[in-house]
Design a protein around this motif. Structure first.
Motif, short mmCIF file in Angstrom:
data_model
loop_
_atom_site.label_atom_id
_atom_site.label_comp_id
_atom_site.label_asym_id
_atom_site.label_seq_id
_atom_site.Cartn_x
_atom_site.Cartn_y
_atom_site.Cartn_z
N VAL A 1 0.86 -1.18 0.00
CA VAL A 1 0.00 0.00 0.00
C VAL A 1 0.89 1.23 0.00
CG1 VAL A 1 -1.63 1.38 1.34
CG2 VAL A 1 -1.90 -1.11 1.23
N ALA A 2 0.64 2.13 -0.92
CA ALA A 2 1.36 3.40 -0.93
C ALA A 2 0.35 4.53 -1.07
CB ALA A 2 2.37 3.43 -2.07
N MET A 3 0.24 5.31 -0.01
CA MET A 3 -0.66 6.46 -0.06
C MET A 3 0.23 7.69 -0.16
SD MET A 3 -3.17 5.38 3.10
CE MET A 3 -4.57 6.41 2.73
N THR A 4 -0.08 8.57 -1.11
CA THR A 4 0.74 9.78 -1.23
C THR A 4 -0.15 11.01 -1.32
OG1 THR A 4 0.98 8.95 -3.49
CG2 THR A 4 3.00 9.19 -2.21
N GLY A 5 0.28 12.02 -0.59
CA GLY A 5 -0.38 13.33 -0.65
C GLY A 5 -1.85 13.31 -0.27
N ILE A 6 -2.19 12.45 0.70
CA ILE A 6 -3.60 12.31 1.06
C ILE A 6 -4.11 13.53 1.81
CG2 ILE A 6 -5.28 10.94 2.35
CD1 ILE A 6 -4.12 9.45 -0.03
N VAL B 1 -0.65 13.75 3.38
CA VAL B 1 0.04 12.74 4.18
C VAL B 1 0.43 11.53 3.32
CG1 VAL B 1 -0.25 11.11 6.08
CG2 VAL B 1 -1.08 13.45 6.31
N ASP B 2 1.62 10.99 3.56
CA ASP B 2 2.06 9.78 2.87
C ASP B 2 2.11 8.61 3.85
OD1 ASP B 2 2.53 11.63 0.94
OD2 ASP B 2 4.72 11.62 1.18
N LEU B 3 1.86 7.43 3.33
CA LEU B 3 2.00 6.23 4.17
C LEU B 3 2.34 5.06 3.25
CD1 LEU B 3 1.50 4.85 7.01
CD2 LEU B 3 -0.76 4.30 6.14
N ARG B 4 3.38 4.29 3.65
CA ARG B 4 3.73 3.11 2.87
C ARG B 4 3.69 1.88 3.77
NH1 ARG B 4 9.36 3.76 0.32
NH2 ARG B 4 9.91 4.29 2.46
N LEU B 5 3.06 0.85 3.31
CA LEU B 5 3.04 -0.40 4.07
C LEU B 5 3.76 -1.48 3.28
CD1 LEU B 5 -0.68 -0.44 5.32
CD2 LEU B 5 1.34 0.50 6.46
N PHE B 6 4.75 -2.10 3.92
CA PHE B 6 5.53 -3.13 3.24
C PHE B 6 5.11 -4.52 3.72
CE2 PHE B 6 8.13 0.66 3.05
CZ PHE B 6 8.52 0.65 1.70
N PRO B 7 5.19 -5.48 2.83
CA PRO B 7 4.85 -6.84 3.24
C PRO B 7 5.84 -7.34 4.28
CG PRO B 7 5.71 -6.81 0.99
CD PRO B 7 5.49 -5.39 1.39
N GLY B 8 5.34 -8.09 5.25
CA GLY B 8 6.21 -8.65 6.27
C GLY B 8 6.75 -7.62 7.24
N GLU B 9 6.02 -6.51 7.39
CA GLU B 9 6.47 -5.47 8.32
C GLU B 9 5.32 -5.00 9.19
OE1 GLU B 9 10.00 -2.73 6.44
OE2 GLU B 9 8.15 -1.78 7.09
N VAL B 10 5.63 -4.64 10.43
CA VAL B 10 4.63 -4.00 11.27
C VAL B 10 4.93 -2.51 11.26
CG1 VAL B 10 3.63 -3.79 13.55
CG2 VAL B 10 4.41 -6.02 12.73
N HIS B 11 3.94 -1.75 10.84
CA HIS B 11 4.12 -0.31 10.70
C HIS B 11 3.27 0.39 11.75
CE1 HIS B 11 5.05 3.03 7.69
NE2 HIS B 11 4.44 3.62 8.69
N ALA B 12 3.89 1.22 12.57
CA ALA B 12 3.12 1.92 13.61
C ALA B 12 2.77 3.32 13.11
CB ALA B 12 3.93 2.01 14.89
N GLY C 1 -5.03 12.53 13.27
CA GLY C 1 -5.53 12.10 11.97
C GLY C 1 -5.25 10.64 11.64
N LYS C 2 -4.88 9.86 12.63
CA LYS C 2 -4.56 8.46 12.39
C LYS C 2 -5.77 7.67 11.87
CE LYS C 2 -3.37 7.95 16.71
NZ LYS C 2 -3.62 9.30 17.24
N SER C 3 -6.87 7.76 12.62
CA SER C 3 -8.06 7.01 12.22
C SER C 3 -8.59 7.50 10.89
CB SER C 3 -9.15 7.13 13.28
OG SER C 3 -8.67 6.68 14.51
N THR C 4 -8.47 8.80 10.66
CA THR C 4 -8.95 9.35 9.40
C THR C 4 -8.14 8.79 8.23
OG1 THR C 4 -9.51 11.36 10.59
CG2 THR C 4 -9.47 11.51 8.21
N LEU C 5 -6.83 8.67 8.42
CA LEU C 5 -5.98 8.13 7.36
C LEU C 5 -6.38 6.69 7.04
CD1 LEU C 5 -3.58 8.76 5.53
CD2 LEU C 5 -2.08 7.83 7.28
N ILE C 6 -6.66 5.94 8.09
CA ILE C 6 -7.07 4.55 7.90
C ILE C 6 -8.40 4.49 7.14
CG2 ILE C 6 -7.92 2.52 9.14
CD1 ILE C 6 -5.76 3.20 11.27
N GLY D 1 -2.65 16.53 11.57
CA GLY D 1 -3.08 16.26 10.20
C GLY D 1 -1.99 16.37 9.17
N THR D 2 -0.77 16.64 9.59
CA THR D 2 0.33 16.69 8.62
C THR D 2 1.34 15.60 8.92
OG1 THR D 2 1.52 18.26 9.97
CG2 THR D 2 0.13 19.18 8.23
N LEU D 3 2.13 15.27 7.90
CA LEU D 3 3.13 14.22 8.04
C LEU D 3 4.39 14.79 8.67
CD1 LEU D 3 3.98 11.28 7.21
CD2 LEU D 3 4.96 12.33 5.18
N VAL D 4 4.87 14.15 9.72
CA VAL D 4 6.15 14.56 10.29
C VAL D 4 7.26 13.76 9.63
CG1 VAL D 4 7.53 14.70 12.39
CG2 VAL D 4 5.09 15.20 12.48
#
Ligand SMILES: Nc1ncnc2c1ncn2[C@@H]1O[C@H](COP(=O)(O)OP(=O)(O)OP(=O)(O)O)[C@@H](O)[C@H]1O
Ligand SMILES: [Mg+2]
Lengths: 339, 526
Positions: free
Chosen positions: B25-30, B43-54, B62-67, B236-239
């Protein structure tokens, strides 16, 4: 006490539920149990006061005379289980009856007329479903609109009562299968029972049916669970509409006429039967078979008042009203206690 | 489960070279906007296989909103979502599920009119000839429950279980499908250490099978124990995105709250546990052999004004049940309750309120927050109930009280007219807390008051509770977090198996181990 199986690192079964006592009936069946009790009391009272009350003939007549209501109540159960309501069914019954009478007088055959009548109900249900789901109109309002629409269409089709002389319908209304001592059944009764059987299977044994219950429990949760909420919500109104169309046909068979003023307030009878049958008006809990029992209760009230002979038929309404109140209050108490 | 999950070290990804592979999953500029609020901004978010991403951030970051933007619950105003190399826009959770994304949303989103088995299996029921086979479905549900060590009857109704169990059931549900991405939004907020351990075992197993996992929690220890990579949000912004191993705790907190560390340290300083001069003060509430069959065995408990009494115990040990007897939600069937020295029968929460006893519920969603009302209305509700519904609270007084608590608890957005249901989970919790604090009770029963609350606000709330006690309020404090109970309480009542097994007087030499030992020994040698 089984305390010593616990260790600080791995407490076995710490997350177990509180044990409910064995003898307690599953909370979901409690309202229906109430219906059964009411039914038993009425049968006992009726049987002890009047001769010939507890006979096959009387019981068979209750089913025969209310077969259309059974069908309506089944459709209504689907809608109420999702937390909705359908006020249009009484008017759809009239519309379906009027259209059938009109088509027969204009020479259409039963093979075409019968499906058309049922499909008219389906169509109205579809319109309601789309209004409720897509445009997010309150079911109460959407079905109220559909009720006026259907009732208005009745006057267009049949301003006056039209008798039905079609041989198929006449035959259906006169056929009786059964024994000589009165335990009989009519084609309408058979159709009603078939509808009940199909609805029972659909509601309890299909994913669609389970989704109906889930939506009644929490629509938001159902959506987040990835269940097909939109489709299901539209479908319950389609089912209710179709049942109303079929109910109209059964009523036309029963009365052998189509008249624009039939079925006024019938939607309320159907709702009463569903509620007395133990379905929560807030949705999520109830059974088709309960609704059938609800119809039987309504029928029994009517029968008892007929047997009594001295009471005016308005007493039927008064008793139904009182019973409805009792049931709604009981449901409320059950819900409160479950918290 | 095929592999032994505990064999994999906690903080090492199963596939060291995971990030060399393309993200699932790659979310960019959400960007997501709600009327008046920009909840997410590029906001950007990348999820890699075989990884736990916090996914980290304060309450309302904005965590729940991103989800929800990912799974199609909310539509995005800008940005792209790429799943498995193709750009996707899901129209709802159903579609996301079909694409292999399985989500446990914040708060328990299940149907409590249905059985546990149905909740786990809804939409995935075992069917034979098109019809649901209930026996097989229940069996399958039991298997899934077992993976999380949940030994409950699958046929029991969901509503008969505690919030923690419901949370575990929700997690089970996410495991039913063979997902390639599993999203867990604050799955551990009601869980005890052991349940968390169990959940992590399952998560590690998923990771070793190449599943991408997104994990949200305000418990830093948990995040460091399980995650390989982090994305930090603020307002609501990416750090930024970091490897967990490269980001020390202090830096993470700094990035999350955007303040210097001293502020936090100051907050985290242990609140003073000044034991009130008791003298001849009598307990405000005194339970003598109070109990209720099937709920909690008879117990004695005194709570003095100015004192915080912590309730410690594992899940299902009877903490909530004990509290429910003290404020009349359940009626006792044995024993006596004295309020202010007077024998009292509390029949309803209302009669408790009349004696200035209030309870802040652990399940804010069903018993607490009224989502359609504003923050102001939600807060004033408690005050109004206390005064009786006919005597309106003067507008000015209401505004004052609301402003005070919005400020003190840091409710975001700091707008009293915001609809409470739209607030983030943690902020709803703060509103609920404000409602009960505003009534200035004599006895305050707090059931998991810091559930889902971020580090900064948690310290703030703990301080507030300590302060209130100092001013003479009696407090009963329930929390699954032993550290928190220990930090705040003057005395700790320990429960196990719906029985009070002992009491500890808190002091600097008392540690969590003492409490754990007491629980383990069952109070025999204490
Ligand atoms: N449906 C909505 N309508 C209006 N505003 C909303 C809505 N949902 C979320 N928000 C706002 O968006 C912001 C982000 O909320 P979100 O729930 O994503 O926070 P969060 O990071 O999950 O916080 P928490 O840790 O408390 O769960 C908050 O300011 C919230 O008030
Ligand atoms: Mg959240």
């Amino acid at each position: 006490m089984a305390t010593d199986q616990l260790t600080p690192t791995r407490p076995a079964g710490t997350a177990t539920a509180q044990k409910t006592p064995r003898w307690r009936l599953d909370a979901r069946y409690q309202p229906v149990l109430g219906t059964v009790v009411v039914l038993a009391v009425m049968l006992a009272v009726g049987g002890s006061r009047y001769e010939n009350f507890l006979t096959g003939r009387v019981m068979a007549n209750i089913l025969i005379n209310n077969s259309f209501l059974v069908v309506l109540a089944v459709g209504m159960t689907f809608v109420i289980l999702t937390g909705g309501i359908d006020l249009s069914v009484g008017a759809v019954v009239a519309l379906s009856g009027c259209i059938s009478a009109w088509m027969f007088t204009h020479g259409w055959s039963a093979g075409i007329t019968i499906p058309v009548c049922v499909l008219v109900g389906t169509l109205i249900g579809l319109i309601v479903g789309v209004m409720v789901h897509v445009f997010e109109i309150q079911p109460f309002i959407a079905t109220l609109a559909a009720m006026f629409l259907a009732r208005g269409l009745c006057y267009l089709v049949a301003p006056e009562s039209i008798p039905i002389t079609d041989p198929t319908i006449v035959k259906l209304s006169q056929t009786r299968w059964g024994t000589d001592d009165g335990l009989v059944i009519t084609p309408s009764g058979v159709i009603a029972l078939a509808v009940v059987a199909v609805a029972f299977v659909v509601l309890h044994y299909t994913r669609f049916g389970r989704t109906v219950y889930a939506i009644g429990g929490s629509e938001q949760s159902a959506r987040l669970m990835g269940l097909p909420v939109a489709r299901t919500k539209v479908l319950v109104y389609v089912i209710s509409g179709t049942c109303a169309g079929l109910g109209g046909l059964l009523f036309a068979i029963f009365s052998r006429s189509g008249y624009s003023l039939t079925g006024v307030g019938m939607e309320l009878d159907a709702i009463a039967a569903v509620v007395i049958g133990g379905t929560l008006l807030t949705g999520g809990s109830g059974f088709v078979l309960g609704s059938v029992l609800g119809v039987v209760v309504l029928g029994l009230i009517q029968t008892i008042i007929t047997f009594q002979g001295t009471l005016s038929s308005w007493w039927t309404k008064i008793v139904i009203g009182a019973l409805l109140l009792v049931f709604v209050v009981l449901q409320r108490l059950l819900v409160l206690r479950r918290r | 489960m095929t592999t032994s999950p505990s064999a994999i070290p906690a903080d090492q990804p199963a596939q060291p070279a995971a990030s060399d592979r393309p993200p699932v999953v790659a979310m960019t500029g959400i960007t997501v906007t709600f009327p008046g609020v920009k909840a997410l901004d590029g906001v950007d978010l990348r999820l890699f296989p075989g990884e736990v991403h916090a996914l980290m951030g304060e309450n309302g970051a904005g965590k729940s909103t991103l989800i929800k933007a990912l799974t199609g619950v909310y539509s995005i105003d800008a940005g792209t979502i790429v799943v498995d190399g193709t750009e996707r826009t899901f129209t709802g959770p159903a579609q996301a599920q079909l694409a292999g994304i399985s989500t446990v949303y914040q708060e328990v989103n299940l149907c409590d009119n249905l059985s546990v088995a149905e909740n786990v299996m809804l939409g995935h029921e075992v069917r034979r000839a098109g019809l649901v086979d209930f026996r097989a479905t229940r069996r399958a549900a039991r298997e899934h429950l077992k993976a999380l060590n949940l030994d409950i009857d699958p046929a029991s109704t969901l509503s008969s279980h505690s919030l923690a169990v419901q949370q575990l059931v929700a997690i089970c549900r996410a495991m039913v499908v063979d997902a390639r991405v599993v999203i867990l939004d604050e799955p551990t907020s009601s869980l005890d250490v052991d349940e968390v351990e169990r959940l992590f075992a399952v998560v590690r197993d998923l990771r070793s099978r190449g599943v991408a996992i997104l994990f949200v929690s305000h418990f830093l220890e948990q995040v460091y124990a399980i995650s390989d990579r982090m994305t930090v949000l603020r307002n609501g912004t990416l750090v930024g995105e970091y490897r967990t191993a490269d980001l020390p705790r202090v830096e993470l907190v700094q990035k999350m709250i955007g303040r210097s560390l001293e502020v936090l340290e100051q907050l985290e300083e242990a609140p003073k546990r000044v034991v009130a001069e008791r003298g001849d003060v009598q307990p405000y509430v005194q339970a003598i052999g109070l109990g209720r069959k099937g709920s909690i065995e008879p117990f004695d408990l005194d709570v003095y004004p100015g004192e915080v009494v912590g309730l410690a115990g594992l899940l299902g040990s009877g903490r909530t049940e004990l509290a429910r007897l003290l404020y009349g939600a359940d009626r006792s069937d044995v024993g006596e309750l004295r309020v202010d020295g007077q024998p009292t029968k509390l029949r309803t929460p209302r009669s408790a309120l009349a004696r200035r006893i209030v309870y802040s519920s652990e399940s804010r969603k069903t018993e607490g927050i009224i989502g359609d009302l504003t923050v102001r209305e939600n807060i004033v509700l408690g005050l109004q109930a206390e005064r009786g519904w006919l005597r309106r609270i003067p507008q000015r007084k209401a505004d004052e009280v609301v402003a005070q608590y919005v400020e003190q608890l840091g409710i975001r957005p700091a707008n009293p007219d915001a609809i409470a249901g739209n607030l983030s989970g943690g902020n709803q919790q703060k509103v609920l807390l404000a409602r009960w604090l505003a009534t200035q009770p004599k006895l305050l029963l707090l059931d998991e008051p810091t559930r889902g609350i971020d580090v900064g606000a948690k310290a703030e709330i703990q301080r507030l509770v300590a302060e209130l006690a100092e001013q003479g309020m009696a407090v009963v404090f329930i929390s699954a977090e032993l550290e928190e109970v220990l930090r705040l309480s003057h005395r700790i009542a320990v429960l196990r198996d719906r029985r009070k097994i002992g009491e500890l007087t808190n002091g600097d030499d008392v540690t969590t181990d003492d409490v754990v030992d007491l629980i383990a020994s069952g109070g025999q040698d204490a």
